[in-house]
Design an enzyme around this catalytic site. Structure first.
Site, PDB file in Angstrom:
ATOM      1  N   PHE A  82       0.860  -1.181   0.000  1.00  0.00           N
ATOM      2  CA  PHE A  82       0.000   0.000   0.000  1.00  0.00           C
ATOM      3  C   PHE A  82       0.895   1.229   0.000  1.00  0.00           C
ATOM      4  O   PHE A  82       1.580   1.517   0.977  1.00  0.00           O
ATOM      5  CB  PHE A  82      -0.934   0.048   1.200  1.00  0.00           C
ATOM      6  CG  PHE A  82      -1.846   1.253   1.148  1.00  0.00           C
ATOM      7  CD1 PHE A  82      -2.984   1.229   0.359  1.00  0.00           C
ATOM      8  CD2 PHE A  82      -1.536   2.402   1.833  1.00  0.00           C
ATOM      9  CE1 PHE A  82      -3.812   2.344   0.266  1.00  0.00           C
ATOM     10  CE2 PHE A  82      -2.351   3.531   1.749  1.00  0.00           C
ATOM     11  CZ  PHE A  82      -3.492   3.499   0.966  1.00  0.00           C
ATOM     12  N   ASP A 120       9.568   2.881   1.718  1.00  0.00           N
ATOM     13  CA  ASP A 120       8.382   3.674   2.033  1.00  0.00           C
ATOM     14  C   ASP A 120       8.150   3.578   3.540  1.00  0.00           C
ATOM     15  O   ASP A 120       7.600   2.600   4.036  1.00  0.00           O
ATOM     16  CB  ASP A 120       7.176   3.135   1.257  1.00  0.00           C
ATOM     17  CG  ASP A 120       5.894   3.912   1.538  1.00  0.00           C
ATOM     18  OD1 ASP A 120       5.843   4.655   2.544  1.00  0.00           O
ATOM     19  OD2 ASP A 120       4.926   3.755   0.777  1.00  0.00           O
ATOM     20  N   LYS A 151       2.963  11.453   6.707  1.00  0.00           N
ATOM     21  CA  LYS A 151       2.149  11.273   7.904  1.00  0.00           C
ATOM     22  C   LYS A 151       2.730  11.968   9.137  1.00  0.00           C
ATOM     23  O   LYS A 151       2.516  13.142   9.340  1.00  0.00           O
ATOM     24  CB  LYS A 151       1.877   9.798   8.136  1.00  0.00           C
ATOM     25  CG  LYS A 151       0.982   9.190   7.040  1.00  0.00           C
ATOM     26  CD  LYS A 151       0.379   7.891   7.442  1.00  0.00           C
ATOM     27  CE  LYS A 151      -0.416   7.248   6.305  1.00  0.00           C
ATOM     28  NZ  LYS A 151      -1.596   8.020   5.910  1.00  0.00           N
TER      29      LYS A 151
END
Length: 401
Positions: free
Chosen positions: A141, A226, A255
């Site tokens: 994801f 990531d 984030k």
């Protein structure tokens, strides 16, 4: 109707249904707790998928944002501003790298990493134009843009959004043999999450990440980590890659970098890699804006203390010890994770992940399901041990039925 029902009905009537949120309407939040429009309090055990690592309304971050709001919030990259150089310098130092390309969202940063790897492949590695390949992992994801869903194995994210972007090859996560066999002279990068969050907090087998690092070195391929969800303290280290002594060629961050205050993301790498860009080839109006830089600089300062990594380590050990006790009792099939991050697979006989999440909400705890039977637990790193234990007791109560 209640205030909650009214708010939800209005949202359902006037917004696209691209999410299926739990039926709670948050009005205020502080630390690890949120309060809804009717005054009910909930323990946040999701932390905005790691965007709120430092908790809701963290005073240091709010003060940094307020101070910057009084000065200047946006210049665009058409001009320099006085927070930009410090942000790039300090983030590069935190990552042990040289160069930073700031963006806003995690998906933007992943897109930036893809463009960087391709341009590096053509300009530096000498891959023929239009032939660059990037290897990714199944069940990944990395976001939901059209390019990113082109290399997703999640049909819910892909269906009806084609035609898909070429140039990617998918291999099983954790399988070094498959990765080696997929590499060709045209491979420019391997893009992976060091822990797969959306897939259910999947930790790769020991030795896998060092194996990826060794293989990419050997084949002159960029290793892109990531760390949008796994990074910045969540797993007990600044970066999840550190658990196996791995330093990638490129970090993709987001984030928590914005402290739960503003969207901030970045690609961090060497000057040799990010130096492939020339003016006009990539950009973002809001990327690296003064407000974002001010907040992110405070995030970096907080991470440098090591306090949050230590909390994630100590509370994470306690969290996983308690969760492992649930396995084998018929309600929980498996527990995975690292630091203050866990995926809990619920036995079908005890309900779906969504049903367990709704029952926990009724008891004042907010988590989120994924892939049908799994719930994710990722509280803010500022949570107290007492609050964490209270949340775990609510989970045990729900599983007891």
């Amino acid at each position: 109707m209640s205030a909650t029902e009214t708010a939800i009905a209005s949202a359902e009537a006037h917004s696209a249904h691209n999410y299926h949120p739990l039926p709670v309407v948050v009005a205020t939040a502080d630390g690890a707790w949120m309060t809804d429009v009717e005054g009910r309090r909930y323990l946040d055990m999701l932390a905005g998928y790691s965007a709120l690592n430092f908790g809701h309304g963290n005073r240091r971050l709010i003060d940094a944002a307020k101070a910057q709001l009084e000065r200047v919030t946006l210049t665009s990259r058409a001009f320099h501003h006085d927070r930009f150089a410090d942000f790039c310098t300090q983030l590069a130092e935190l990552c042990g790298m040289e160069s930073v390309l700031p963006m806003n969202t995690g998906a933007e940063a992943v897109e930036t990493a893809v463009k960087t790897a391709r341009k590096w492949g053509y300009r530096v590695k000498g891959v023929p134009d239009g032939m660059a390949k990037i290897i990714v992992a199944a069940n990944n994801f990395h976001g939901r843009t059209t390019t990113i869903i082109s290399f997703s194995t999640d049909q819910e994210a892909r269906e009806d959004f084609g035609p898909y972007t070429p140039g990617f090859e998918i291999v099983p996560y954790g399988d070094l043999t498959a990765l080696r066999e997929a590499m060709t002279e045209n491979t420019v990068a391997v893009l992976m999450e060091p822990i797969q969050g959306e897939a259910g907090v999947l930790v790769p087998p020991p030795g896998y990440l060092p194996g990826v690092r060794a293989l990419t070195h050997e084949r002159n391929v960029l290793f892109i980590a990531d760390e949008i969800q796994s990074g910045l303290g969540r797993t007990g280290r600044t970066f999840a890659c550190e658990h196996e002594g791995v330093v990638p060629d490129m970090y993709v961050l987001g984030k928590a970098l914005g402290g739960g205050v503003v969207p901030v993301s970045a690609v961090v790498s060497s000057q040799d890699v990010l130096g492939v860009f020339r003016p006009g080839e990539h950009g973002s109006t809001f990327g690296g804006n003064p407000l974002a830089c001010a907040v992110a600089l405070e995030v970096i300062a907080m991470l440098r203390t090591g306090e949050f990594q230590q909390r994630a380590t100590e509370l994470g050990e306690h969290l996983h010890q308690e969760l492992r006790l649930l396995v084998g009792g018929g309600a929980v099939e498996e527990v995975r994770g690292r630091g203050l991050w866990a995926g809990v697979d619920i036995a079908p006989s005890h309900g779906t992940g969504r049903e367990i999440s709704e029952k926990l909400m009724d008891r004042g705890v907010l988590v989120k399901d994924t892939h049908g039977s799994t719930i994710r637990i990722a509280p803010p790193l500022v949570i107290s041990k007492e609050d964490l234990d209270w949340g775990l007791e609510q989970l045990r109560a729900v599983l007891r039925g």
